[in-house]
Write an enzyme that holds these catalytic residues in place. Structure first.
Site, PDB file in Angstrom:
ATOM      1  N   HIS A 191      -3.925   3.114  -3.398  1.00 36.62           N
ATOM      2  CA  HIS A 191      -4.152   2.605  -2.044  1.00 36.62           C
ATOM      3  C   HIS A 191      -3.469   1.261  -1.800  1.00 36.62           C
ATOM      4  CE1 HIS A 191      -6.230   1.649   1.732  1.00 36.62           C
ATOM      5  NE2 HIS A 191      -6.290   0.418   1.236  1.00 36.62           N
ATOM      6  N   ARG A 249     -22.207 -18.861  36.420  1.00 36.10           N
ATOM      7  CA  ARG A 249     -23.172 -18.083  37.193  1.00 36.10           C
ATOM      8  C   ARG A 249     -23.662 -18.902  38.382  1.00 36.10           C
ATOM      9  NH1 ARG A 249     -28.944 -17.485  37.362  1.00 36.10           N
ATOM     10  NH2 ARG A 249     -29.546 -15.339  37.925  1.00 36.10           N
ATOM     11  N   HIS A 281       0.845  -1.203   0.000  1.00 33.70           N
ATOM     12  CA  HIS A 281       0.000   0.000   0.000  1.00 33.70           C
ATOM     13  C   HIS A 281       0.879   1.251   0.000  1.00 33.70           C
ATOM     14  CE1 HIS A 281      -2.384  -3.279   1.706  1.00 33.70           C
ATOM     15  NE2 HIS A 281      -3.474  -2.626   1.362  1.00 33.70           N
ATOM     16  N   HIS A 291     -27.954 -15.338  25.269  1.00 34.32           N
ATOM     17  CA  HIS A 291     -26.885 -15.088  26.234  1.00 34.32           C
ATOM     18  C   HIS A 291     -26.164 -16.367  26.680  1.00 34.32           C
ATOM     19  CE1 HIS A 291     -28.646 -11.172  26.248  1.00 34.32           C
ATOM     20  NE2 HIS A 291     -27.909 -10.730  27.237  1.00 34.32           N
ATOM     21  N   ASN A 328      -7.950  11.841   3.585  1.00 38.35           N
ATOM     22  CA  ASN A 328      -7.694  11.889   2.138  1.00 38.35           C
ATOM     23  C   ASN A 328      -8.914  11.572   1.280  1.00 38.35           C
ATOM     24  OD1 ASN A 328      -7.933   9.031   2.008  1.00 38.35           O
ATOM     25  ND2 ASN A 328      -5.762   8.767   2.453  1.00 38.35           N
ATOM     26  N   GLU A 386     -17.596  -3.608  24.791  1.00 35.62           N
ATOM     27  CA  GLU A 386     -16.765  -4.802  24.931  1.00 35.62           C
ATOM     28  C   GLU A 386     -15.535  -4.753  24.024  1.00 35.62           C
ATOM     29  OE1 GLU A 386     -21.028  -5.983  25.866  1.00 35.62           O
ATOM     30  OE2 GLU A 386     -20.013  -4.873  24.272  1.00 35.62           O
ATOM     31  N   ARG A 426     -17.578 -17.454  39.258  1.00 37.35           N
ATOM     32  CA  ARG A 426     -17.434 -15.993  39.121  1.00 37.35           C
ATOM     33  C   ARG A 426     -17.196 -15.357  40.496  1.00 37.35           C
ATOM     34  NH1 ARG A 426     -23.274 -13.038  38.690  1.00 37.35           N
ATOM     35  NH2 ARG A 426     -24.507 -14.573  39.843  1.00 37.35           N
TER      36      ARG A 426
END
Length: 662
Positions: free
Chosen positions: A264, A520, A33, A473, A190, A411, A357
């Protein structure tokens, strides 16, 4: 100023040296490039010859300014600079071997591979996210150690593509909210992308977008050295991060292709290169840099030596020098191993049923007292991820000395920033979200693995065991997909003891990022006898022995495996249970150990996920109890029963295999 130092008179040729090396290297490789390096050569020349604080002879100087080429496709810009400035190891032969096997000059900049490269870039926007983390680390360490030891800027060259990527919004909003004033982004404005004019796909007013998130913004002619210098000088005095829109011509100098997408991502071609030489008044042969131009660049590369020597002297005299050196070295083995050993002993003496956890939070209580460089965080799930301990204060624009980041629902930005913090050094980042949202973090997790940096991704709610939130989830394929990433340790501990061991392994390995997948739901303790040995370091080990079959399980399913073992024992079948918290570490063990652990009897794997990736444990004839599709919304116990991930199902599979063997 020495006679050969950068001056207004020789500035054009210094910038043209970047252009010439870039177009020549791309032409020789027949790949690359050239457009961005040719367009941003003036900006880079001003930055590196007048502003950037660095010493090419000491590239690891902790208080150097950081430079991030977020638009990593324009890698010949940083390679040209590294050669011209005199970085050790970047020779003209490396430039000539651009994009060739074994060369330091890879297609995109790779951290640890080429000098002057602070982070691996190429996936657009990642460098910008990393830079936010670097600026964050600088602000935190400055709050801790003061201006004498930590006082530097982070500069970024970003392109239109970087700013179109979604990660840019997460990152710029975070930086603006935190008022990271030492972050300066030089935007290669650009108006060209691969497909053609930017207007084909975007019409965003970037200055207004950044300003809305609390940035200072300005627009300049990116080919006017005086305007570039004035804008950078103003940015250094700003009380917030700064975006400098540098209006440039992509492929500047190319007679027919400049300003078009043709420059490019492809060689200019022999005729166009010849025309560019004429337009740039550069009559020199390919890869030839005149002595006076090279001398000016080498002076620029050495101009930080005096400042670096003065800093060395300040460090030696500073009462915090030992603490600073410890932070930069980042080796915590001697302190952490005995602390975790003692903590494990207390867990065995006072066994409790806890979700892993919660066990992670308990382990962090020990870790954050032992290692003062940890900076935790969560993507708006602190109470669910259990990533904050009692002694951690928030890191804010008013208090950069805090050790806990509220990343918000970002995230991807969180993961990229943690990578930047780790790359900067002096801090150890960890951050959490739900395991299913590793999909949002994956590009940054992959780059952490590629770079070989210590980042801990704390991923909770690791299976259908999260229950009622349902299949959106509930991670099913995620653990398998993460295990597919090279140089990434994926840990899935079965109880509080294993969780502590996995944290120890994550923090004492400075060359490998880790994902710790956590439940959990509450789990009974499986490790009921103390041992100083970190058994999880083997990747898998025998938890309970037996002769007739081997049950291999991870995480919450180790509880089910032990229950299945009891059922089988009632029928005079003795089963070995193997806990396998890390497939990656088990694969690194000697073959004799692996065979000893697995045995030669029928094997059954059990995990509340898909079977993919279990080949190192299971043969084609062996069994697997797990998921084959998405989950559902219901209480966790009902889900395990409905999907057949139960002690009875495991016991039945063991008996089936034993029967077939007979």
């Amino acid at each position: 100023m020495p006679a050969s130092a950068p001056t207004a008179a020789n500035f054009p040729q210094m910038a043209n040296a970047i252009r010439a090396l870039s177009m020549d290297a791309v032409e020789k490789a027949n790949s690359g490039h050239p457009g961005m390096p040719m367009g941003m050569a003036d900006v880079a020349t001003v930055l590196f010859s007048q502003f950037l604080k660095f010493d090419a002879a000491n590239p690891a100087w902790p208080d150097r300014d950081r430079f991030v080429l977020s638009a990593g496709h324009g890698s010949m810009l940083i390679y040209s600079l590294a050669y011209l400035l005199g970085y050790d190891g970047m020779t003209i032969e490396e430039i000539k071997n651009f994009r060739q096997l074994g060369a330091k000059t890879a297609g995109h900049p790779e951290y640890g591979h080429a000098p002057a490269v602070e982070t691996t870039t190429g996936p657009l926007g990642q460098g910008l996210g990393n830079a936010v983390g670097m600026a964050l680390a600088e602000a935190h360490l400055n709050a801790r150690f003061g201006d004498d030891l930590v006082d530097h800027f982070t500069y970024v060259i970003a392109g239109d593509g970087c700013l179109m990527e979604g990660i840019s919004q997460e990152s710029l909003a975070m930086a603006g909210h935190l008022k990271l004033r030492k972050l300066i982004v030089l935007w290669d404005d650009n108006n060209i992308s691969i497909d053609g004019p930017l207007s084909l796909s975007d019409s965003t007013n970037q200055l207004e977008r950044f300003a809305a998130s609390g940035w200072a913004t300005t627009r300049i002619d990116g080919h006017d050295p005086a305007a570039i210098a004035a804008a950078i000088a103003d940015a250094q005095k700003s009380d917030r991060p700064t975006l400098i829109a540098c209006k440039t011509i992509i492929g500047l100098g190319a007679p027919t292709k400049a300003g078009t997408s043709a420059t490019h991502g492809a060689p200019l071609g022999a005729e166009e290169v010849a025309g560019a030489r004429e337009a740039l008044h550069w009559p020199h042969a390919p890869f030839e840099i005149p002595d006076d131009v090279l001398s000016s660049w080498r002076v620029a590369g050495a101009r930080g030596g005096e400042a670096r020597s003065a800093w060395d002297a300040r460090l030696k005299a500073d009462p915090q020098s030992d603490s600073f050196n410890t932070a930069i070295a980042g080796d915590y083995t001697n302190a952490l191993v005995p602390a975790i050993r003692d903590y494990k002993k207390s867990l065995v003496e006072n066994p409790k049923k806890v979700a892993t956890r919660k066990a992670s939070e308990m382990a962090l209580g020990v870790i954050n007292e032992t290692i003062t460089e940890t900076i935790g965080g969560s993507a708006d799930l602190t109470g669910s991820n259990n990533t904050k301990t009692k002694t951690q204060n928030p890191l804010t624009a008013e208090d950069y000395g805090g050790r806990y980041m509220y990343y918000g629902i970002r995230e991807h930005g969180m993961a990229a920033a943690m990578n930047g913090m780790a790359l900067h050094g002096g801090v150890v980042p960890y951050g959490g979200t739900f395991l299913v949202f590793t999909d949002y973090c994956r590009p940054s997790i992959r780059l952490a693995a590629l770079m070989g940096i210590r980042v801990v991704f704390v991923m909770t709610h690791d299976s259908i065991g999260l229950g009622e939130d349902g299949p959106t989830h509930q991670p099913v394929e995620h653990v398998a997909s993460l295990r597919a990433i090279p140089n990434l340790n994926v840990f899935r501990p079965c109880d509080a003891v294993e969780t502590a061991e996995c944290w120890e392994l994550s923090l004492t390995d400075s060359k490998t990022p880790s994902v710790i997948a956590l439940t959990r739901q509450g789990l009974e303790p499986m490790r009921t006898t103390h041992t100083d040995e970190n058994k999880s370091a083997r990747g898998a080990y025998v938890l309970a022995d037996g002769d007739d079959a081997t049950i291999i399980a991870t995480g919450s399913e180790v509880n089910l495996a032990m229950a299945a073992r009891e059922k089988l024992a009632a029928e005079c079948v003795t089963a070995r249970v193997v806990s396998a918290p890390s497939f990656e570490l088990f694969a690194q063990q000697p073959e004799a150990y692996r065979l000893e652990v697995l045995g030669d009897r029928p094997r059954v794997g059990i995990e509340a996920g898909i079977r993919q990736g279990w080949d190192q444990f299971l043969r084609l004839k062996d069994g697997f109890v797990g998921m084959t599709g998405f989950g559902a919304s219901a209480p966790a116990g009902d889900l395990f029963e409905d999907f057949g991930i139960t002690p009875s199902a495991v016991a039945s599979e063991v008996k089936r295999l034993i029967g077939e063997e007979k």
